[in-house]
Structures are given as C-alpha cells and as structure tokens.
Design a protein around this motif. Structure first.
Motif, mmCIF file in Angstrom:
data_model
loop_
_atom_site.group_PDB
_atom_site.id
_atom_site.type_symbol
_atom_site.label_atom_id
_atom_site.label_comp_id
_atom_site.label_asym_id
_atom_site.label_seq_id
_atom_site.Cartn_x
_atom_site.Cartn_y
_atom_site.Cartn_z
ATOM 1 N N UNK A 1 0.829 -1.209 0.000
ATOM 2 C CA UNK A 1 0.000 0.000 0.000
ATOM 3 C C UNK A 1 0.864 1.262 0.000
ATOM 4 N N UNK A 2 1.999 1.197 0.687
ATOM 5 C CA UNK A 2 2.934 2.325 0.700
ATOM 6 C C UNK A 2 3.794 2.367 -0.552
ATOM 7 N N UNK A 3 3.668 1.342 -1.372
ATOM 8 C CA UNK A 3 4.489 1.169 -2.560
ATOM 9 C C UNK A 3 5.975 1.187 -2.210
ATOM 10 N N UNK A 4 6.286 0.539 -1.096
ATOM 11 C CA UNK A 4 7.672 0.457 -0.623
ATOM 12 C C UNK A 4 8.155 -0.981 -0.640
ATOM 13 N N UNK A 5 7.584 -1.787 -1.524
ATOM 14 C CA UNK A 5 7.943 -3.193 -1.574
ATOM 15 C C UNK A 5 9.262 -3.436 -2.303
ATOM 16 N N UNK A 6 9.891 -2.393 -2.752
ATOM 17 C CA UNK A 6 11.220 -2.481 -3.349
ATOM 18 C C UNK A 6 11.976 -1.193 -3.065
ATOM 19 N N UNK A 7 13.278 -1.319 -2.825
ATOM 20 C CA UNK A 7 14.084 -0.107 -2.578
ATOM 21 C C UNK A 7 14.516 0.534 -3.885
ATOM 22 N N UNK A 8 14.160 -0.060 -5.007
ATOM 23 C CA UNK A 8 14.553 0.506 -6.297
ATOM 24 C C UNK A 8 13.763 1.744 -6.653
ATOM 25 N N UNK A 9 12.580 1.884 -6.109
ATOM 26 C CA UNK A 9 11.777 3.085 -6.363
ATOM 27 C C UNK A 9 12.019 4.034 -5.198
ATOM 28 N N UNK A 10 12.939 4.966 -5.383
ATOM 29 C CA UNK A 10 13.400 5.794 -4.265
ATOM 30 C C UNK A 10 12.289 6.618 -3.620
ATOM 31 N N UNK A 11 11.348 7.127 -4.389
ATOM 32 C CA UNK A 11 10.277 7.928 -3.783
ATOM 33 C C UNK A 11 9.426 7.065 -2.854
ATOM 34 N N UNK A 12 9.203 5.821 -3.203
ATOM 35 C CA UNK A 12 8.439 4.919 -2.345
ATOM 36 C C UNK A 12 9.213 4.590 -1.079
ATOM 37 N N UNK A 13 10.513 4.441 -1.198
ATOM 38 C CA UNK A 13 11.326 4.145 -0.027
ATOM 39 C C UNK A 13 11.308 5.330 0.935
ATOM 40 N N UNK A 14 11.316 6.543 0.406
ATOM 41 C CA UNK A 14 11.246 7.733 1.254
ATOM 42 C C UNK A 14 9.929 7.739 2.027
ATOM 43 N N UNK A 15 8.833 7.398 1.381
ATOM 44 C CA UNK A 15 7.540 7.311 2.066
ATOM 45 C C UNK A 15 7.572 6.256 3.167
ATOM 46 N N UNK A 16 8.162 5.107 2.863
ATOM 47 C CA UNK A 16 8.279 4.042 3.849
ATOM 48 C C UNK A 16 9.145 4.482 5.019
ATOM 49 N N UNK A 17 10.278 5.113 4.724
ATOM 50 C CA UNK A 17 11.178 5.584 5.773
ATOM 51 C C UNK A 17 10.456 6.589 6.676
ATOM 52 N N UNK A 18 9.761 7.535 6.079
ATOM 53 C CA UNK A 18 9.042 8.552 6.838
ATOM 54 C C UNK A 18 7.996 7.919 7.748
ATOM 55 N N UNK A 19 7.258 6.969 7.227
ATOM 56 C CA UNK A 19 6.244 6.271 8.022
ATOM 57 C C UNK A 19 6.904 5.525 9.181
ATOM 58 N N UNK A 20 7.977 4.807 8.903
ATOM 59 C CA UNK A 20 8.682 4.051 9.943
ATOM 60 C C UNK A 20 9.263 4.975 11.004
ATOM 61 N N UNK A 21 9.857 6.076 10.567
ATOM 62 C CA UNK A 21 10.458 7.031 11.489
ATOM 63 C C UNK A 21 9.400 7.611 12.421
ATOM 64 N N UNK A 22 8.304 8.054 11.854
ATOM 65 C CA UNK A 22 7.235 8.639 12.668
ATOM 66 C C UNK A 22 6.658 7.626 13.649
ATOM 67 N N UNK A 23 6.576 6.369 13.224
ATOM 68 C CA UNK A 23 6.054 5.324 14.098
ATOM 69 C C UNK A 23 6.936 5.129 15.326
#
Length: 86
Positions: free
Chosen positions: A20-42
């Motif tokens: 859902x976060x579209x972070x299922x791969x680190x190859x798409x950097x914008x998706x990884x940034x969204x995943x990182x931000x979500x994880x950090x805030x959590x």
C-alpha cells in the motif's frame, strides 16, 4: 498497515502495508522515502521528538535493508556502535 494490534504485524499485514505504501522495493526511491518517513514517525514516542533512539535505528536498518545488504548493514551498525561508545 491496518494491523489489528498497533506495533504488531502479521506477515500478511506487513506485506499488505508495504504494498500500500508502494515500498515493496528499494529501487523506487520515492516509495522508499515514504516508507522511511512512516517508519520514522512510528518510532517517535513523544509528540515533539525529532530523533529516535539508536537501538531502534539498528533494528530498522536490519529489518529494511538487512536481507538484501546484510554485509553493509552489519558493518554500518558496528560503526554506529563504536561511535555511540565514544
């Protein structure tokens, strides 16, 4: 991630949330940034907190990057542990 219990994820909940976060791969950097931000805030425990504890960082690095880059993650964590000791 719509987990039934906050902070505890089943494998299906984790996979669904990552997709859902579209972070299922680190190859798409914008998706990884969204995943990182979500994880950090959590990981923040207080409203005005601006950083997370080093132990949580070690765990997140291992969880997110460890399966694909285990040697690099291990070396980086060792480096961080040396820095923390000084």
């Amino acid at each position: 991630m719509r987990a039934e219990k906050q902070g505890h994820f089943t494998l299906d909940e984790w996979r669904r949330g990552i997709k859902a976060l579209r972070a299922d791969t680190v190859r798409r950097s914008s998706n990884f940034v969204d995943f990182y931000t979500c994880s950090f805030r959590y990981c923040l425990t207080e409203e005005k907190q601006k950083s997370i504890d080093i132990e949580s960082i070690w765990e997140l690095l291992t969880l997110v990057l460890g399966s694909q880059f285990s040697a690099q993650v291990d070396l980086f964590i060792k480096y961080l542990k040396i820095i923390v000791q000084h």
